[in-house]
Design a protein around this motif. Structure first.
Motif, mmCIF file in Angstrom:
data_model
loop_
_atom_site.group_PDB
_atom_site.id
_atom_site.type_symbol
_atom_site.label_atom_id
_atom_site.label_comp_id
_atom_site.label_asym_id
_atom_site.label_seq_id
_atom_site.Cartn_x
_atom_site.Cartn_y
_atom_site.Cartn_z
ATOM 1 N N ARG A 158 7.166 -0.790 -0.988
ATOM 2 C CA ARG A 158 5.967 -1.624 -0.906
ATOM 3 C C ARG A 158 4.938 -1.198 -1.951
ATOM 4 N NH1 ARG A 158 5.644 -1.485 4.114
ATOM 5 N NH2 ARG A 158 4.116 0.153 4.476
ATOM 6 N N THR A 159 4.792 0.102 -2.159
ATOM 7 C CA THR A 159 3.843 0.594 -3.161
ATOM 8 C C THR A 159 4.237 0.150 -4.558
ATOM 9 O OG1 THR A 159 3.351 2.543 -1.804
ATOM 10 C CG2 THR A 159 2.763 2.657 -4.132
ATOM 11 N N ARG A 207 -10.840 -5.374 -8.606
ATOM 12 C CA ARG A 207 -9.397 -5.291 -8.769
ATOM 13 C C ARG A 207 -9.005 -5.449 -10.240
ATOM 14 N NH1 ARG A 207 -6.832 -3.115 -5.954
ATOM 15 N NH2 ARG A 207 -6.214 -2.042 -7.848
ATOM 16 N N SER A 211 -3.463 3.863 0.904
ATOM 17 C CA SER A 211 -2.517 2.891 1.471
ATOM 18 C C SER A 211 -1.245 3.582 1.950
ATOM 19 C CB SER A 211 -2.180 1.815 0.428
ATOM 20 O OG SER A 211 -1.487 2.368 -0.672
ATOM 21 N N ASP A 248 6.181 -2.388 -5.344
ATOM 22 C CA ASP A 248 6.076 -3.849 -5.436
ATOM 23 C C ASP A 248 4.634 -4.279 -5.674
ATOM 24 O OD1 ASP A 248 8.779 -4.146 -5.069
ATOM 25 O OD2 ASP A 248 8.636 -4.647 -2.935
ATOM 26 N N THR A 249 3.689 -3.594 -5.030
ATOM 27 C CA THR A 249 2.276 -3.928 -5.192
ATOM 28 C C THR A 249 1.831 -3.761 -6.640
ATOM 29 O OG1 THR A 249 1.792 -3.270 -2.916
ATOM 30 C CG2 THR A 249 -0.065 -3.360 -4.430
ATOM 31 N N LYS A 250 2.416 -2.779 -7.329
ATOM 32 C CA LYS A 250 2.030 -2.486 -8.706
ATOM 33 C C LYS A 250 3.003 -3.062 -9.736
ATOM 34 C CE LYS A 250 -1.360 0.066 -7.182
ATOM 35 N NZ LYS A 250 -2.748 -0.434 -7.289
ATOM 36 N N ASP A 275 -7.021 -2.498 -12.289
ATOM 37 C CA ASP A 275 -5.697 -2.766 -12.863
ATOM 38 C C ASP A 275 -5.718 -2.599 -14.381
ATOM 39 O OD1 ASP A 275 -4.696 -3.267 -10.368
ATOM 40 O OD2 ASP A 275 -4.674 -5.448 -10.568
#
Length: 209
Positions: free
Chosen positions: A96-97, A14, A69, A99-101, A18
């Motif tokens: 949601r996508t 991860r 996802s 927010d995840t990033k 990132d």
């Protein structure tokens, strides 16, 4: 020698993904070297190459993860009877996508929209990445077609329109919104949701003679 836990391996992967995403969003794919990625994640070459063979594999993994996802979320919606309406569904999945990033930023702005634009540009010269992206969009499109069929079966949408056309339009709306975020700066997902609601509220009216 103590074995490294799967949790540690997943966290390290991860960290690399990132860091690479930030580098690609900041400077573009071709202007980013593996040395830039190593510096960003503060890891040795051996630690990074244990997971990824190079930039091409990194960007393919980033794209595949995001599209995977999104595909999973839409497949879940397709199994509902009826599926959630388009405005709520798109807002939920895209929100949601993003927010995840959200923790990934470049110059104080979200990095994810910029990364998406960089990926599109790279697909013009990278056939393998283009294939990964095409496969991912085909999967998302297939899920959307099943969602549209659910709308039609429930009487929520006209049945004389091809599900594929609706699916492509919905994907285009989301991609266009992401492009706007990259070009013009942050905006809440509610902007897209409200636009969809306005279009959904239109009624067919007979043409005046």
């Amino acid at each position: 020698m103590a074995r490294v836990s799967q949790e540690h391996l997943d966290a390290r992967r991860r960290q690399i993904l990132d860091g690479a995403a930030l580098c690609f969003a900041r400077n573009g794919f071709h202007a980013t070297s593996m040395q830039d990625v190593l510096k960003e994640v503060d890891l040795s070459a051996g630690a990074v190459y244990r997971y990824f063979s190079g930039k091409e594999e990194l960007i393919a993994a980033i794209v595949g993860e995001v599209l995977g996802s999104v595909h999973e979320a839409f497949e879940g919606a397709a199994k509902q009877s009826p599926p959630p309406p388009p405005d709520l569904l798109v807002g939920s999945v895209l929100g949601r996508t993003l927010d995840t990033k959200a923790a990934l930023t470049v110059d104080g702005e979200p990095a994810f929209p910029r990364l998406v634009v960089q990926v599109w540009t790279e697909t013009l010269r990278n056939p393998e990445l283009a294939r990964v992206l095409r496969d991912g969009y085909d999967a998302v499109g297939g899920a959307w077609m099943r969602i549209v069929e659910g709308y039609q079966e429930a009487g929520m949408m006209r049945s004389d329109l091809p599900p594929e056309h609706v699916a492509r339009t919905m994907i285009a709306a989301v991609l266009g919104f992401i492009a706007q975020l990259s070009l013009f700066g942050p905006a809440p997902v509610e902007v897209l949701q409200n636009g969809l609601r306005a279009l959904m509220s239109m009624q067919d009216t007979p043409a005046e003679s």
